[in-house]
Design a protein around this motif. Structure first.
Motif, PDB file in Angstrom:
ATOM      1  N   LYS A 126       0.820  -1.211   0.000  1.00  0.00           N
ATOM      2  CA  LYS A 126       0.000   0.000   0.000  1.00  0.00           C
ATOM      3  C   LYS A 126       0.856   1.265   0.000  1.00  0.00           C
ATOM      4  CE  LYS A 126      -3.790  -2.290  -0.122  1.00  0.00           C
ATOM      5  NZ  LYS A 126      -4.617  -2.287  -1.329  1.00  0.00           N
ATOM      6  N   PHE A 127       1.960   1.262   0.760  1.00  0.00           N
ATOM      7  CA  PHE A 127       2.844   2.419   0.757  1.00  0.00           C
ATOM      8  C   PHE A 127       3.486   2.594  -0.614  1.00  0.00           C
ATOM      9  CE2 PHE A 127       2.373   2.669   5.291  1.00  0.00           C
ATOM     10  CZ  PHE A 127       2.670   3.981   5.593  1.00  0.00           C
ATOM     11  N   GLU A 128       3.817   1.483  -1.268  1.00  0.00           N
ATOM     12  CA  GLU A 128       4.377   1.587  -2.623  1.00  0.00           C
ATOM     13  C   GLU A 128       3.342   2.163  -3.593  1.00  0.00           C
ATOM     14  OE1 GLU A 128       5.939  -2.300  -3.537  1.00  0.00           O
ATOM     15  OE2 GLU A 128       7.743  -1.953  -2.333  1.00  0.00           O
ATOM     16  N   THR A 129       2.104   1.683  -3.494  1.00  0.00           N
ATOM     17  CA  THR A 129       1.046   2.147  -4.392  1.00  0.00           C
ATOM     18  C   THR A 129       0.686   3.614  -4.153  1.00  0.00           C
ATOM     19  OG1 THR A 129       0.100  -0.069  -4.513  1.00  0.00           O
ATOM     20  CG2 THR A 129      -1.351   1.755  -5.098  1.00  0.00           C
ATOM     21  N   LEU A 135       5.682   9.038  -6.113  1.00  0.00           N
ATOM     22  CA  LEU A 135       6.780   9.956  -5.836  1.00  0.00           C
ATOM     23  C   LEU A 135       7.958   9.693  -6.766  1.00  0.00           C
ATOM     24  CD1 LEU A 135       8.040  12.203  -4.138  1.00  0.00           C
ATOM     25  CD2 LEU A 135       8.670  10.470  -2.430  1.00  0.00           C
ATOM     26  N   ALA A 136       8.276   8.425  -6.983  1.00  0.00           N
ATOM     27  CA  ALA A 136       9.382   8.076  -7.880  1.00  0.00           C
ATOM     28  C   ALA A 136       9.148   8.607  -9.289  1.00  0.00           C
ATOM     29  CB  ALA A 136       9.584   6.562  -7.906  1.00  0.00           C
ATOM     30  N   LEU A 137       7.892   8.614  -9.729  1.00  0.00           N
ATOM     31  CA  LEU A 137       7.568   9.131 -11.068  1.00  0.00           C
ATOM     32  C   LEU A 137       7.845  10.627 -11.188  1.00  0.00           C
ATOM     33  CD1 LEU A 137       4.262   7.198 -11.829  1.00  0.00           C
ATOM     34  CD2 LEU A 137       6.508   6.843 -12.896  1.00  0.00           C
ATOM     35  N   LEU A 138       7.806  11.332 -10.056  1.00  0.00           N
ATOM     36  CA  LEU A 138       8.054  12.778 -10.080  1.00  0.00           C
ATOM     37  C   LEU A 138       9.541  13.128 -10.044  1.00  0.00           C
ATOM     38  CD1 LEU A 138       5.415  14.049  -7.478  1.00  0.00           C
ATOM     39  CD2 LEU A 138       5.300  14.244  -9.958  1.00  0.00           C
ATOM     40  N   GLN A 146      14.623   4.355  -5.299  1.00  0.00           N
ATOM     41  CA  GLN A 146      15.423   4.346  -4.072  1.00  0.00           C
ATOM     42  C   GLN A 146      15.337   5.689  -3.351  1.00  0.00           C
ATOM     43  OE1 GLN A 146      19.881   4.719  -4.060  1.00  0.00           O
ATOM     44  NE2 GLN A 146      19.709   2.536  -3.537  1.00  0.00           N
ATOM     45  N   ARG A 147      15.424   6.770  -4.103  1.00  0.00           N
ATOM     46  CA  ARG A 147      15.351   8.100  -3.494  1.00  0.00           C
ATOM     47  C   ARG A 147      13.960   8.373  -2.920  1.00  0.00           C
ATOM     48  NH1 ARG A 147      16.421  11.910  -7.542  1.00  0.00           N
ATOM     49  NH2 ARG A 147      16.275  10.332  -9.127  1.00  0.00           N
ATOM     50  N   ALA A 148      12.922   7.879  -3.594  1.00  0.00           N
ATOM     51  CA  ALA A 148      11.558   8.031  -3.078  1.00  0.00           C
ATOM     52  C   ALA A 148      11.404   7.265  -1.760  1.00  0.00           C
ATOM     53  CB  ALA A 148      10.544   7.536  -4.107  1.00  0.00           C
ATOM     54  N   ALA A 149      11.964   6.052  -1.698  1.00  0.00           N
ATOM     55  CA  ALA A 149      11.898   5.251  -0.470  1.00  0.00           C
ATOM     56  C   ALA A 149      12.645   5.944   0.667  1.00  0.00           C
ATOM     57  CB  ALA A 149      12.469   3.862  -0.718  1.00  0.00           C
ATOM     58  N   GLU A 187      15.329  17.960  -0.527  1.00  0.00           N
ATOM     59  CA  GLU A 187      15.937  18.379  -1.796  1.00  0.00           C
ATOM     60  C   GLU A 187      17.187  17.559  -2.115  1.00  0.00           C
ATOM     61  OE1 GLU A 187      16.334  22.644  -1.611  1.00  0.00           O
ATOM     62  OE2 GLU A 187      14.240  22.934  -2.197  1.00  0.00           O
ATOM     63  N   LEU A 188      17.952  17.206  -1.089  1.00  0.00           N
ATOM     64  CA  LEU A 188      19.115  16.331  -1.315  1.00  0.00           C
ATOM     65  C   LEU A 188      18.664  14.982  -1.861  1.00  0.00           C
ATOM     66  CD1 LEU A 188      21.428  16.912   1.786  1.00  0.00           C
ATOM     67  CD2 LEU A 188      21.960  17.401  -0.604  1.00  0.00           C
ATOM     68  N   LEU A 189      17.573  14.476  -1.333  1.00  0.00           N
ATOM     69  CA  LEU A 189      17.087  13.160  -1.751  1.00  0.00           C
ATOM     70  C   LEU A 189      16.521  13.164  -3.163  1.00  0.00           C
ATOM     71  CD1 LEU A 189      15.387  11.944   1.540  1.00  0.00           C
ATOM     72  CD2 LEU A 189      17.485  11.076   0.500  1.00  0.00           C
ATOM     73  N   ILE A 190      16.035  14.287  -3.642  1.00  0.00           N
ATOM     74  CA  ILE A 190      15.487  14.284  -4.995  1.00  0.00           C
ATOM     75  C   ILE A 190      16.538  14.566  -6.055  1.00  0.00           C
ATOM     76  CG2 ILE A 190      13.170  14.959  -4.264  1.00  0.00           C
ATOM     77  CD1 ILE A 190      13.829  17.759  -5.410  1.00  0.00           C
TER      78      ILE A 190
END
Length: 197
Positions: A126-129, A135-138, A146-149, A187-190
């Protein structure tokens, strides 16, 4: 799913409301009879409406994670760019974890169900969905998943330390300062790739 009459819909909603409260307070290990009793129905009726405790838990998690929160679909859709997303997510995280507020239901369900493998499997999906994949798509560049996680991990960790452990450095800090620092971390993570030294 067959169409329910008015009474059937009200019964189903009463079960969902009871289950949400029960899973929030006690995690996945709460019994179906306890959920049924608080809803004013029998355990057999809970299973009739939802099939199993697992399916009921899945539906509750879906409902909870769809509720506007720190990083919901509407926040991700509304943000014109990832910088705005970082700013809005940081501000929402600080606001919704204020020391005088009760932790959000989704967070408490996750925390209190973490010792149950079946529940964590459902929560992971559910968290992935709801969050990780959108978030990863953005995020631009490689390793977006990995960065989204990691983004989600910062959110969960901050909630634990501010609302459960209640670290003074977080509970007594200036909200604007906390939000600015979280925004910088997000911002570092994205970013696509590590910062050069």
């Amino acid at each position: 799913m067959k169409t329910l009459g008015k009474k059937g819909a009200a019964t189903r909603q009463a079960i969902l409301t009871s289950a949400r409260q029960a899973f929030t307070e006690s995690g996945y290990d709460i019994g179906v009879r306890d959920i049924a009793e608080k809803a004013g129905v029998t355990a057999m009726l809970v299973n009739r409406y939802f099939g199993s405790k697992e399916e009921l838990f899945e539906e509750v998690v879906d409902v909870v994670l769809s509720t506007p929160g720190i990083l919901t679909g509407d926040v991700m859709e509304r943000a014109p760019d990832v910088s705005t997303l970082c700013r809005e997510a940081a501000a929402a995280l600080v606001a919704k974890t204020a020391p005088d507020l009760t932790p959000m239901d989704g967070f408490l369900i996750m925390l209190r169900s973490a010792n149950n493998k079946l529940a964590t499997d459902i929560l992971r999906r559910k968290f992935e969905t709801h969050f990780a994949k959108p978030l990863a798509l953005l995020l631009p560049g490689k390793d977006a998943g990995q960065r989204a996680a990691m983004f989600l991990s910062v959110i969960a960790g901050f909630q634990v330390m501010r609302q459960i452990v209640e670290l003074a450095a977080l509970t007594q800090a200036d909200s604007n300062q906390l939000a600015a620092r979280l925004e910088a971390v997000f911002e570092l993570l994205i970013m696509d790739g590590p910062r050069s030294a």
